[in-house]
Design a protein around this motif. Structure first.
Motif, PDB file in Angstrom:
ATOM      1  N   GLY A 314       0.798  -1.202   0.000  1.00  0.00           N
ATOM      2  CA  GLY A 314       0.000   0.000   0.000  1.00  0.00           C
ATOM      3  C   GLY A 314       0.841   1.267   0.000  1.00  0.00           C
ATOM      4  O   GLY A 314       2.035   1.243  -0.305  1.00  0.00           O
ATOM      5  N   ALA A 315       0.181   2.376   0.352  1.00  0.00           N
ATOM      6  CA  ALA A 315       0.850   3.685   0.354  1.00  0.00           C
ATOM      7  C   ALA A 315       0.609   4.368   1.688  1.00  0.00           C
ATOM      8  O   ALA A 315      -0.497   4.313   2.241  1.00  0.00           O
ATOM      9  CB  ALA A 315       0.317   4.553  -0.786  1.00  0.00           C
ATOM     10  N   PHE A 316       1.654   5.029   2.203  1.00  0.00           N
ATOM     11  CA  PHE A 316       1.532   5.803   3.429  1.00  0.00           C
ATOM     12  C   PHE A 316       1.257   7.262   3.063  1.00  0.00           C
ATOM     13  O   PHE A 316       1.954   7.843   2.218  1.00  0.00           O
ATOM     14  CB  PHE A 316       2.801   5.704   4.268  1.00  0.00           C
ATOM     15  CG  PHE A 316       3.041   4.319   4.823  1.00  0.00           C
ATOM     16  CD1 PHE A 316       2.312   3.879   5.913  1.00  0.00           C
ATOM     17  CD2 PHE A 316       3.978   3.473   4.243  1.00  0.00           C
ATOM     18  CE1 PHE A 316       2.520   2.610   6.437  1.00  0.00           C
ATOM     19  CE2 PHE A 316       4.186   2.200   4.756  1.00  0.00           C
ATOM     20  CZ  PHE A 316       3.457   1.764   5.854  1.00  0.00           C
ATOM     21  N   VAL A 317       0.272   7.815   3.727  1.00  0.00           N
ATOM     22  CA  VAL A 317      -0.160   9.183   3.435  1.00  0.00           C
ATOM     23  C   VAL A 317      -0.026  10.030   4.706  1.00  0.00           C
ATOM     24  O   VAL A 317      -0.540   9.657   5.769  1.00  0.00           O
ATOM     25  CB  VAL A 317      -1.620   9.213   2.936  1.00  0.00           C
ATOM     26  CG1 VAL A 317      -2.084  10.657   2.732  1.00  0.00           C
ATOM     27  CG2 VAL A 317      -1.743   8.419   1.637  1.00  0.00           C
ATOM     28  N   GLU A 318       0.688  11.157   4.581  1.00  0.00           N
ATOM     29  CA  GLU A 318       0.856  12.077   5.707  1.00  0.00           C
ATOM     30  C   GLU A 318      -0.336  13.023   5.765  1.00  0.00           C
ATOM     31  O   GLU A 318      -0.586  13.779   4.840  1.00  0.00           O
ATOM     32  CB  GLU A 318       2.152  12.876   5.564  1.00  0.00           C
ATOM     33  CG  GLU A 318       2.398  13.835   6.727  1.00  0.00           C
ATOM     34  CD  GLU A 318       3.641  14.677   6.532  1.00  0.00           C
ATOM     35  OE1 GLU A 318       4.627  14.450   7.263  1.00  0.00           O
ATOM     36  OE2 GLU A 318       3.619  15.557   5.635  1.00  0.00           O
ATOM     37  N   LEU A 319      -1.061  12.948   6.878  1.00  0.00           N
ATOM     38  CA  LEU A 319      -2.205  13.843   7.078  1.00  0.00           C
ATOM     39  C   LEU A 319      -1.759  15.169   7.689  1.00  0.00           C
ATOM     40  O   LEU A 319      -2.356  16.216   7.419  1.00  0.00           O
ATOM     41  CB  LEU A 319      -3.239  13.162   7.979  1.00  0.00           C
ATOM     42  CG  LEU A 319      -3.814  11.838   7.436  1.00  0.00           C
ATOM     43  CD1 LEU A 319      -4.724  11.196   8.469  1.00  0.00           C
ATOM     44  CD2 LEU A 319      -4.564  12.078   6.130  1.00  0.00           C
ATOM     45  N   GLU A 320      -0.739  15.107   8.531  1.00  0.00           N
ATOM     46  CA  GLU A 320      -0.090  16.283   9.119  1.00  0.00           C
ATOM     47  C   GLU A 320       1.283  15.814   9.589  1.00  0.00           C
ATOM     48  O   GLU A 320       1.519  14.608   9.703  1.00  0.00           O
ATOM     49  CB  GLU A 320      -0.906  16.841  10.287  1.00  0.00           C
ATOM     50  CG  GLU A 320      -1.005  15.892  11.471  1.00  0.00           C
ATOM     51  CD  GLU A 320      -1.786  16.491  12.639  1.00  0.00           C
ATOM     52  OE1 GLU A 320      -1.123  16.843  13.637  1.00  0.00           O
ATOM     53  OE2 GLU A 320      -3.026  16.581  12.534  1.00  0.00           O
ATOM     54  N   PRO A 321       2.214  16.714   9.827  1.00  0.00           N
ATOM     55  CA  PRO A 321       3.542  16.278  10.262  1.00  0.00           C
ATOM     56  C   PRO A 321       3.462  15.361  11.481  1.00  0.00           C
ATOM     57  O   PRO A 321       2.938  15.746  12.520  1.00  0.00           O
ATOM     58  CB  PRO A 321       4.258  17.592  10.596  1.00  0.00           C
ATOM     59  CG  PRO A 321       3.608  18.588   9.695  1.00  0.00           C
ATOM     60  CD  PRO A 321       2.154  18.175   9.629  1.00  0.00           C
ATOM     61  N   GLY A 322       3.937  14.131  11.332  1.00  0.00           N
ATOM     62  CA  GLY A 322       3.938  13.172  12.434  1.00  0.00           C
ATOM     63  C   GLY A 322       2.753  12.248  12.455  1.00  0.00           C
ATOM     64  O   GLY A 322       2.743  11.287  13.225  1.00  0.00           O
ATOM     65  N   VAL A 323       1.761  12.510  11.645  1.00  0.00           N
ATOM     66  CA  VAL A 323       0.565  11.655  11.609  1.00  0.00           C
ATOM     67  C   VAL A 323       0.388  11.142  10.187  1.00  0.00           C
ATOM     68  O   VAL A 323       0.018  11.890   9.275  1.00  0.00           O
ATOM     69  CB  VAL A 323      -0.695  12.410  12.070  1.00  0.00           C
ATOM     70  CG1 VAL A 323      -1.925  11.505  11.948  1.00  0.00           C
ATOM     71  CG2 VAL A 323      -0.530  12.885  13.506  1.00  0.00           C
TER      72      VAL A 323
END
Length: 413
Positions: A314-323
């Motif tokens: 899959g893919a990792f998606v940054e919602l905000e810095p650190g999350v």
């Protein structure tokens, strides 16, 4: 200036009769009548400055005995104005040189008294190993001249570790020095800044290791940056702040967070006294972005994020810095996807739908497929219906391998 050290009355007879010279001659005439039985050549006595002229200073040494300090005898440094060295009414130590002139005027030297005291202090420092601090007053061939109450010399090889090409930055600095060699007869005082700094560093290192513990918050200064982290000076000992411990979010280089010379508070993560290594953390003293994450990212909500990493599952998606959240390969598109790179690339901004939030384990599962469908249906804020996630499905299996911040394969050094 040395030519003026001879009898002042003979010099003044060849000078113009200025008010200052007449004043000094009157001072000498007054001294001819002062009883001087209590002071002898070679004595060091205390005296009070009672008069200052351009060419000298009149000092009361007690028992109604007064003497003259000529300008060149005020200090081992060059003096233009007596007021730069002494003040009217000030009590100073003076060395009795003897008598001069036909009237037998008492001749004194503050410079000689200061040097006698300086030699005694240097000899004591050499014996005890004490580190002294002195201003650099001159740059000469082969080293630096410092003021330790007399002219002390720091050879170029003793200024710092390694070769010092430019000594200019040291001028007027107050530097630590260790006495290396003394010879009163040759008026030679050899000092070392390099040894003094090594001793000070060792003392600071011992003090730091005696009090440091894992879990402490320590104040330090960024000493240098590398591709893998930053070295933080904690006061005599450098600790390593690995790039993975600098931010809750992903960064490509430490310079994105820190700069050399910056003061920072860091947490002590690990200690290895035998290897003299200290591992530090910066993100641990910053607010944890996962606190209250359930309130900011509700299940069923649509949010925009950035693709920061691709994996086979899959893919990792940054919602905000650190999350960051994981979009499983099955949630990337409505059609079958062979590999995530067929749909998204690192750096893409995409809309995702929150399927589940596990703040305790720092896991958020996302769906691009459902977000695309909701957007097509006209819903950009919150989608009220979403599929339940089967914990036994491949998505649940791969979420167990995901943990925010686990970007690097190698452990921090």
């Amino acid at each position: 200036m040395d030519e003026r050290k001879d009898a002042m009355p003979e010099e003044t007879t060849n000078r113009p009769n200025t008010p200052e010279h007449e004043e000094l001659m009157n001072m000498e005439e007054t001294l001819a009548y002062a009883p001087m039985e209590d002071v002898h050549p070679g004595d060091i006595v205390a005296g009070k400055v009672v008069h200052i002229s351009n060419d000298g200073v009149l000092v009361d040494v007690g028992a109604k005995s007064e003497g003259i300090i000529h300008l060149q005898d005020l200090s081992h440094r060059h003096v233009d104005r007596p007021e730069d060295v002494v003040k009217l009414g000030e009590t100073i130590s003076v060395y009795v040189l003897g008598y001069e002139g036909e009237e037998g005027s008492l001749k004194l030297s503050k410079r000689r008294a200061d040097e006698q005291e300086a030699w005694a202090r240097l000899e004591e420092a050499q014996k005890t190993g004490e580190i002294l601090h002195a201003p650099v007053v001159e740059i000469v061939k082969g080293g630096l001249v410092v003021d330790v109450g007399l002219r002390g010399f720091i050879p170029a090889s003793h200024i710092a570790r390694g070769y010092v090409n430019d000594m200019t930055p040291y001028l007027h600095q107050v530097v630590p020095v260790k006495v290396v060699e003394l010879d009163r007869g040759k008026r030679r005082a050899i000092l070392s800044r390099k040894i003094a700094m090594e001793l000070e560093t060792n003392a600071k290192r011992e003090q730091l290791w005696a009090g440091i513990e894992e879990g402490q918050i320590r104040h330090g200064v960024v000493k240098s940056l590398t591709d893998f982290g930053a070295f933080i000076d904690l006061g005599g000992v450098d600790g390593l702040l690995h790039i993975s411990e600098m931010s809750w979010g992903r960064i490509n280089h430490p310079s994105e967070v820190l700069m050399v010379g910056q003061e920072v508070d860091v947490k002590v993560l690990r200690l290895d006294p035998e290897k003299n290594k200290i591992s530090l953390g910066l993100r641990q003293v910053l607010p944890n972005p996962w606190e209250g994450v359930e309130d900011r990212y509700t299940v069923g909500g649509l949010y925009e994020g950035t693709v920061v990493r691709l994996a086979g599952f899959g893919a990792f998606v940054e919602l905000e810095p650190g999350v960051d959240g994981l979009v499983h390969i099955s949630q990337l598109a409505s059609e079958r996807v062979h590999q995530p790179s067929d749909v998204v690339a690192v750096g893409d901004r995409i809309w995702v739908k929150v399927l589940s939030v596990d703040a305790a384990n720092k896991r958020i599962s996302l769906s691009k497929r459902e977000a695309d469908q909701d957007i097509a249906d006209g819903a950009l804020a919150t989608h009220e219906h979403h599929d339940e996630v089967d914990a036994n499905a491949p998505l649940g299996e791969h979420l167990a391998a995901y943990h925010a911040g686990d970007w690097d394969d190698e452990e921090p050094s």
